[in-house]
Design a protein around this motif. Structure first.
Motif, short mmCIF file in Angstrom:
data_model
loop_
_atom_site.label_atom_id
_atom_site.label_comp_id
_atom_site.label_asym_id
_atom_site.label_seq_id
_atom_site.Cartn_x
_atom_site.Cartn_y
_atom_site.Cartn_z
N PRO A 2 10.15 -20.13 45.14
CA PRO A 2 9.04 -19.74 44.23
C PRO A 2 7.65 -19.79 44.70
N LEU A 3 6.89 -18.80 43.82
CA LEU A 3 5.46 -18.62 43.93
C LEU A 3 4.54 -19.45 43.28
N PRO A 4 3.70 -19.76 43.45
CA PRO A 4 2.52 -20.67 43.08
C PRO A 4 2.14 -20.33 41.45
N LYS A 5 2.28 -18.71 40.90
CA LYS A 5 2.93 -18.66 39.46
C LYS A 5 3.33 -18.34 39.18
N THR A 6 4.75 -18.75 39.35
CA THR A 6 6.31 -19.30 39.12
C THR A 6 6.07 -20.05 37.50
N LYS A 7 6.71 -19.14 36.38
CA LYS A 7 7.13 -19.56 35.18
C LYS A 7 7.85 -20.85 35.79
N LEU A 8 7.72 -21.99 35.28
CA LEU A 8 8.55 -22.92 35.46
C LEU A 8 9.32 -23.82 33.80
N PHE A 9 8.08 -24.02 32.60
CA PHE A 9 8.23 -23.90 31.47
C PHE A 9 7.86 -23.30 30.56
#
Length: 70
Positions: A2-9
């Motif tokens: 995952p990257l910093p901007k990877t959407k979680l929710f």
């Protein structure tokens, strides 16, 4: 990875509500085991925030830093 901007929710997030609960539980366990920190990530402050700290990796990391005692 995952990257910093990877959407979680949320919209287009990678996790559903159950996945977020599992992630937070695992993070709390790891923070306790590896860092000696006893913090609750899914507390009232996080749940009532105007902008969710669980929206992406970066916002979650920033939230963890904010609630970690100095």
């Amino acid at each position: 990875m995952p990257l910093p901007k990877t959407k979680l929710f949320g919209v287009n997030g990678n996790l559903d509500s159950f996945g977020v609960v599992n992630l937070l539980s695992e993070l709390e366990d790891k923070l306790s085991e590896q860092c000696g920190l006893e913090i609750a990530l899914a507390d009232e402050k996080a749940m009532s925030a105007t902008t969710s700290p669980f929206r992406n990796v970066q916002s979650l990391a920033s939230y963890i830093e904010a609630v970690t005692p100095a």
